[in-house]
Each structure stands twice: as C-alpha cells, then as structure tokens.
Design an enzyme around this catalytic site. Sequence first.
Site, PDB file in Angstrom:
ATOM      1  N   CYS A   1       5.086  -6.188   1.907  1.00 33.33           N
ATOM      2  CA  CYS A   1       5.303  -4.934   1.457  1.00 33.33           C
ATOM      3  C   CYS A   1       4.596  -3.937   2.919  1.00 33.33           C
ATOM      4  O   CYS A   1       5.126  -4.158   4.279  1.00 33.33           O
ATOM      5  CB  CYS A   1       5.117  -4.154   0.342  1.00 33.33           C
ATOM      6  SG  CYS A   1       6.209  -2.980  -0.023  1.00 33.33           S
ATOM      7  N   TYR A   2       3.680  -3.323   2.706  1.00 39.68           N
ATOM      8  CA  TYR A   2       3.266  -3.448   3.937  1.00 39.68           C
ATOM      9  C   TYR A   2       2.843  -4.096   3.950  1.00 39.68           C
ATOM     10  O   TYR A   2       2.668  -3.758   5.540  1.00 39.68           O
ATOM     11  CB  TYR A   2       2.080  -1.852   2.908  1.00 39.68           C
ATOM     12  CG  TYR A   2       0.855  -1.457   3.903  1.00 39.68           C
ATOM     13  CD1 TYR A   2       1.411   0.194   4.668  1.00 39.68           C
ATOM     14  CD2 TYR A   2      -0.171  -1.791   4.708  1.00 39.68           C
ATOM     15  CE1 TYR A   2       0.499   0.954   4.929  1.00 39.68           C
ATOM     16  CE2 TYR A   2      -0.701  -0.790   5.095  1.00 39.68           C
ATOM     17  CZ  TYR A   2      -0.431   0.354   6.028  1.00 39.68           C
ATOM     18  OH  TYR A   2      -1.311   0.652   6.367  1.00 39.68           O
TER      19      TYR A   2
ATOM     20  N   LYS B   1      -6.938  -9.062 -18.986  1.00 39.92           N
ATOM     21  CA  LYS B   1      -7.188  -9.998 -20.399  1.00 39.92           C
ATOM     22  C   LYS B   1      -6.808 -11.681 -20.492  1.00 39.92           C
ATOM     23  O   LYS B   1      -7.394 -12.063 -20.857  1.00 39.92           O
ATOM     24  CB  LYS B   1      -6.226  -9.356 -20.930  1.00 39.92           C
ATOM     25  CG  LYS B   1      -6.846  -9.077 -22.702  1.00 39.92           C
ATOM     26  CD  LYS B   1      -7.633  -8.112 -22.969  1.00 39.92           C
ATOM     27  CE  LYS B   1      -8.068  -7.766 -24.445  1.00 39.92           C
ATOM     28  NZ  LYS B   1      -9.181  -7.099 -24.081  1.00 39.92           N
TER      29      LYS B   1
ATOM     30  N   SER C   1     -17.829 -10.405 -25.224  1.00 38.97           N
ATOM     31  CA  SER C   1     -18.703 -11.180 -26.013  1.00 38.97           C
ATOM     32  C   SER C   1     -18.199 -12.639 -24.156  1.00 38.97           C
ATOM     33  O   SER C   1     -19.097 -13.563 -24.199  1.00 38.97           O
ATOM     34  CB  SER C   1     -17.216 -12.122 -27.257  1.00 38.97           C
ATOM     35  OG  SER C   1     -17.671 -11.515 -27.885  1.00 38.97           O
TER      36      SER C   1
ATOM     37  N   GLU D   1       5.243 -10.950  -5.742  1.00 33.15           N
ATOM     38  CA  GLU D   1       3.579 -11.278  -6.886  1.00 33.15           C
ATOM     39  C   GLU D   1       4.449 -11.059  -8.556  1.00 33.15           C
ATOM     40  O   GLU D   1       3.888 -10.753  -9.538  1.00 33.15           O
ATOM     41  CB  GLU D   1       2.614 -10.953  -6.835  1.00 33.15           C
ATOM     42  CG  GLU D   1       1.958  -8.652  -6.971  1.00 33.15           C
ATOM     43  CD  GLU D   1       3.109  -8.641  -5.005  1.00 33.15           C
ATOM     44  OE1 GLU D   1       4.435  -9.400  -4.179  1.00 33.15           O
ATOM     45  OE2 GLU D   1       3.207  -7.651  -4.623  1.00 33.15           O
TER      46      GLU D   1
ATOM     47  N   GLY E   1       0.702  -0.815   0.442  1.00 33.18           N
ATOM     48  CA  GLY E   1      -0.339   0.047  -0.290  1.00 33.18           C
ATOM     49  C   GLY E   1       0.812   0.808   0.324  1.00 33.18           C
ATOM     50  O   GLY E   1       1.874   1.228   0.285  1.00 33.18           O
TER      51      GLY E   1
ATOM     52  N   VAL F   1     -13.308  -9.937 -27.079  1.00 30.56           N
ATOM     53  CA  VAL F   1     -13.214 -10.548 -26.095  1.00 30.56           C
ATOM     54  C   VAL F   1     -14.061 -10.408 -25.084  1.00 30.56           C
ATOM     55  O   VAL F   1     -14.444 -11.301 -24.383  1.00 30.56           O
ATOM     56  CB  VAL F   1     -12.302 -11.565 -26.268  1.00 30.56           C
ATOM     57  CG1 VAL F   1     -10.982 -10.457 -25.506  1.00 30.56           C
ATOM     58  CG2 VAL F   1     -11.893 -12.460 -25.656  1.00 30.56           C
ATOM     59  N   ASP F   2     -14.145  -9.488 -24.697  1.00 33.75           N
ATOM     60  CA  ASP F   2     -14.750  -8.838 -23.449  1.00 33.75           C
ATOM     61  C   ASP F   2     -16.176  -8.749 -23.495  1.00 33.75           C
ATOM     62  O   ASP F   2     -16.542  -9.867 -22.444  1.00 33.75           O
ATOM     63  CB  ASP F   2     -14.187  -7.603 -22.681  1.00 33.75           C
ATOM     64  CG  ASP F   2     -12.312  -7.500 -22.879  1.00 33.75           C
ATOM     65  OD1 ASP F   2     -11.595  -8.514 -22.623  1.00 33.75           O
ATOM     66  OD2 ASP F   2     -11.441  -6.389 -22.728  1.00 33.75           O
TER      67      ASP F   2
ATOM     68  N   HIS G   1       7.889  -8.132  -3.028  1.00 36.40           N
ATOM     69  CA  HIS G   1       7.064  -8.694  -4.052  1.00 36.40           C
ATOM     70  C   HIS G   1       6.658  -9.775  -4.495  1.00 36.40           C
ATOM     71  O   HIS G   1       7.527 -10.046  -5.675  1.00 36.40           O
ATOM     72  CB  HIS G   1       6.714  -7.322  -5.409  1.00 36.40           C
ATOM     73  CG  HIS G   1       6.129  -6.021  -4.369  1.00 36.40           C
ATOM     74  ND1 HIS G   1       4.575  -5.677  -3.783  1.00 36.40           N
ATOM     75  CD2 HIS G   1       7.123  -4.617  -3.640  1.00 36.40           C
ATOM     76  CE1 HIS G   1       5.364  -5.279  -2.539  1.00 36.40           C
ATOM     77  NE2 HIS G   1       6.409  -3.890  -3.578  1.00 36.40           N
TER      78      HIS G   1
ATOM     79  N   SER H   1     -19.163  -6.033 -28.358  1.00 35.18           N
ATOM     80  CA  SER H   1     -18.225  -5.038 -29.954  1.00 35.18           C
ATOM     81  C   SER H   1     -17.684  -6.131 -31.074  1.00 35.18           C
ATOM     82  O   SER H   1     -17.117  -5.269 -31.556  1.00 35.18           O
ATOM     83  CB  SER H   1     -17.334  -4.387 -29.254  1.00 35.18           C
ATOM     84  OG  SER H   1     -16.382  -4.932 -28.560  1.00 35.18           O
TER      85      SER H   1
END
Length: 514
Positions: A86-87, A370, A233, A175, A59, A230-231, A173, A227
């Site tokens: 971290c935080y 995504k 859909s 991640e 954070g 992919v999103d 980190h 549209s």
Amino acid sequence: MRREEEARRVLVLDFGGQYAQLIARRVRECRVYSELIPYDTPLARIASARPAGIILSGGPRSVNDAGAPTPDPGILELGVPVLGICYGLQLLARMNGGRVARPEHAEYGGMTLTVVAESPLFRDLPAEQACWMSHADAVLEPPPGFTVTARSRSLPVAAMENAEKRLYGVQFHPEVRHTRYGQDLLKNFLYGVCDIAPTWTPVSIIEEAVERIQAQVGTGRVICGLSGGVDSSVAALLTYRAVGDQLTCIFVDHGLMRKGEGEEVENAFRHHFHVPLVHVRAQERFLGRLAGVTDPEGKRKIIGEEFIRTFEEEARRLGDVRFLVQGTLYSDVIESGTRDAAKIKSHHNVGGLPEEMDFELVEPLRMLFKDEVRVVGEELGLPESIVWRQPFPGPGLAIRIIGDVTEEKLAILREADAILLEEVRRAGLYRELWQSFAVLPSIRSVGVMGDERTYAYPIVIRAVTSDDAMTADWARLPYELLERVSSRIINEVPGVNRVALDISSKPPSTIEWE
Ligand code: XMP
C-alpha cells in the site's frame, strides 16, 4: 536467539498503518522471525540487524505530502529484498521515479486482482483472486525498470516489481484475511524471494524474550502484579525464566475474585513453578472502602486507588525494586496510538497498576497478540485454565454486583458464577465465548419454594461472543444449557429465586453491567 535465526529475520518498517503489526504477525505465522521498527530507523542500525527481507507497511499519509514519512533510500541498495504494501508500494514508486496520484475515487474493500505477468510473488496462485484494498492514492505509472505484475479493474498498478533489484510492491493488503491468498503471497516472498526457511517457533519467542529481559534487567530486582489472567501470567513466567529469584510476583486478592481464583494462581505460581509470590489478602481493606458505595465509577475509582496503594506498600516492603513487569499486549499499544498510527482510544492497562511509580517497565509481550501469548503460555506449561481464561475486569465482581457490594452478595454471585462456568465448560462452549458470567442486580422478587414464599435476588446470565471486546453479540446459548444453569443456580445457591438472561449486544450495551 540463535545466531542463524537472527540472520533470517524480516524487518517491517512502520509507516503508521493500522495493519503494520499485523504484517509482522503474519510473517511470524509463516514461522519467520519478524519485528516492527520505526520507518526512520537509521540505515546503519537496519544494516547491522542483517535482515533477510524488509517490508514497508501501509500508512495514513500521502507520499506526495511535504514531510511524508520516508525511509533512508539506502535500504533499497542493501541488496535485501523489499516488499512494499500500500503506502509502501507508493513509496517504492515515488523513490524510483514512478507517478503516484489520487484517483477520483478512493478504494476500500474487496475486489478482484488480475495477475498479468509472471512473478515469484504470485507463484502457484490463481490469475484472478480476491483481495482487500484500502487506499486513497494509487501508482498510476510504474518507475523505469519496474514491471506491472497485477492490475485490478480500477488500478493500472496493483502490483509491480523490479526483479533485478529485488524490489516488490502490492497495492492491496496481503496481511488481511479478506485477501484470499495473502498468506501464500507472503510465503512466496519469504521463502521464494528472501530464501528464508520456516524454522521460527514459539520456542524462539520465549528464547528471544528471555534474552531481552536479561539484557534489560541485569541484576536488578523485579516485581510483577499477577491478576490470574493469561497476559500477566505469561509475562511473569518469561521474566522468571530470565532472571529467576530476582523476580517477586505480587497477587493482590481484593476479595472480588471469582471462586477458587486466588488458590489457582497460588498453586500454579508458588507450588508448580516455584516463583516467589506474595499473596496479599486485602479483602477487608477493599470491602471496607466499598461499603455503601453504589455508583459504578465510584467503585472503580476506589478499587483502582486501593490497588495502587496495596501494591506500592508491598513493593516498598520488598525494597530496592527497579523494574515492574507488565503484560501489555500489542493491542493495548496500538489502541493507545503508536507514534505514527492514529489514536483510536486510550487504553488503561492492567487494572490500575501504578503509573506514577518510579519503575522501569519490562513489557515482554509488547509485540504479541493475545493468541500468540496463549501459544507461548502453553509452551511454558501454564495450566489450560489460565491460558484459556476468559477476560475478567480488574475491579472484579464489584462491577457485577449492581448496587452496594456486601460479603453476602459476593458469596451468592461467586457460587452462581461458578455454576454457570462449570456448565458452560461441560457444554464445550467455554473457549467459543468471549466471556460468560453472572450478574447480581440488587433487587428482589417474589418466588415460592416448597410451600414457602421467598423474596430473593435474581441472577442475570451474561454471555457474549466477540473478537476484541470493542463490539460484542449476545451468545445464543442452547436452551438445555440455560435450563440446567437456571435450575442449578436456583436450587443450589441460597438467596436466589430467579434467573434471567441478558440479550443485549454491544453497542449499545456494554459487556459488563457497570
Ligand atoms: P465493556 O463492559 O466496556 O468491557 O464492554 C469491555 C471489556 O473490558 C473488560 N473490562 C475491564 N478490564 N479493567 C480491565 O482489566 C477494567 O476496569 C475493565 N472494565 C471492563 C470487560 O470485562 C470486557 O472484556
């Protein structure tokens, strides 16, 4: 979600770090279900979720600040393993009586970590390893009962733990990919410390999303703007799976789509998946309003407005619609700023969908990235051409025609673009490129074809590589490919006598020309 999986979830408490969602995603990559929740979620709610592990994110604040975000201390007494990052590490230190302070120099970037004591977190990992730090504060003295398990050259406490209470913390980190063994460390925490088996899959994402949508929507009617990307859909298919014919998809064809796009969406949704679909053919309406408009912002504004109006009309025609599905991704959420994260930039989602309409939003992809959406799309059986489609802007070809938009120019651009994409696919480069497309500037130049002088448009090829569209580099396409594309466009598309290549990066250019 199945009961036993529900019991094996990991909750990530969000203290506003830019990587908070990335933590949840990395946990999911370890095939463990994970969810990001606000740091001040009431203890009772956390306990009732029966997490198998809790992770405290990084954070932007200092734990020593007045009013610094702090979780209910009861989470440390649940008997559930906790990993502070971290935080999160600094919180563990402060909440248990350690000392956190700001050293003279903040640390940003890669450094070497030295493991100094045995720890389940570092099981089977090398004693020295590259890791990524990004912090101002540091733990200078661990709390009583805690053992220091790793240090770095400048940090006396790069990792610490209280094995008895099952509390663990790391300053770096795990991640972030630059932390060489970050994913292994997370696995050690999840499988070793929390004793979770890696059983969670994209099928679980689908099951969980379907249950959530059902709970939110009940028997209400739902619409979704498709549209072709992919999103939207994937969001539509998840919703269809959840509530069936209560969903109607609306595909507004503004006449600015690429070649074959409308038919493809129609085929996939209406004929293959049998999703109720309204295909609004609004070409005339859009082109009419765009006639003579050359200003890029003017075009965008007109298209956005017309889109909203068309969409609203269709929604009204359906009547009694309470919910609107949007394919908002986590990246859209984070860029607009979550409650605790710093705002980076405002993000307008989904090509101008109505903001002020009286709908409740259904956003089944809100927690996903995504590439996770693509995996879900494949699992749902979406055709590869939609799952892996390169991004396409809401205003479509109108912002790839520089100058006024006419049917003639649209026809030329559509053909040239189709040839480029066909050749890029044939060369096996489609997925490697963030985007590849044709642009038509409204200028003409002289050429010679046969014995005739020509005076015709050029087509510009734009192909870029990028991770997130914030920055991009021009793609070094092979000469043979460029040669084939140029020769085919000039020979096959009437009205074009020249092909040029855009070799600008972003910044200072942008990906689109307008
Ligand atoms: P620029 O041109 O700003 O584009 O480098 C960055 C990315 O955003 C896409 N783009 C849009 N997407 N509606 C969209 O949905 C829009 O109005 C829009 N304008 C640009 C662009 O294609 C690129 O991927």
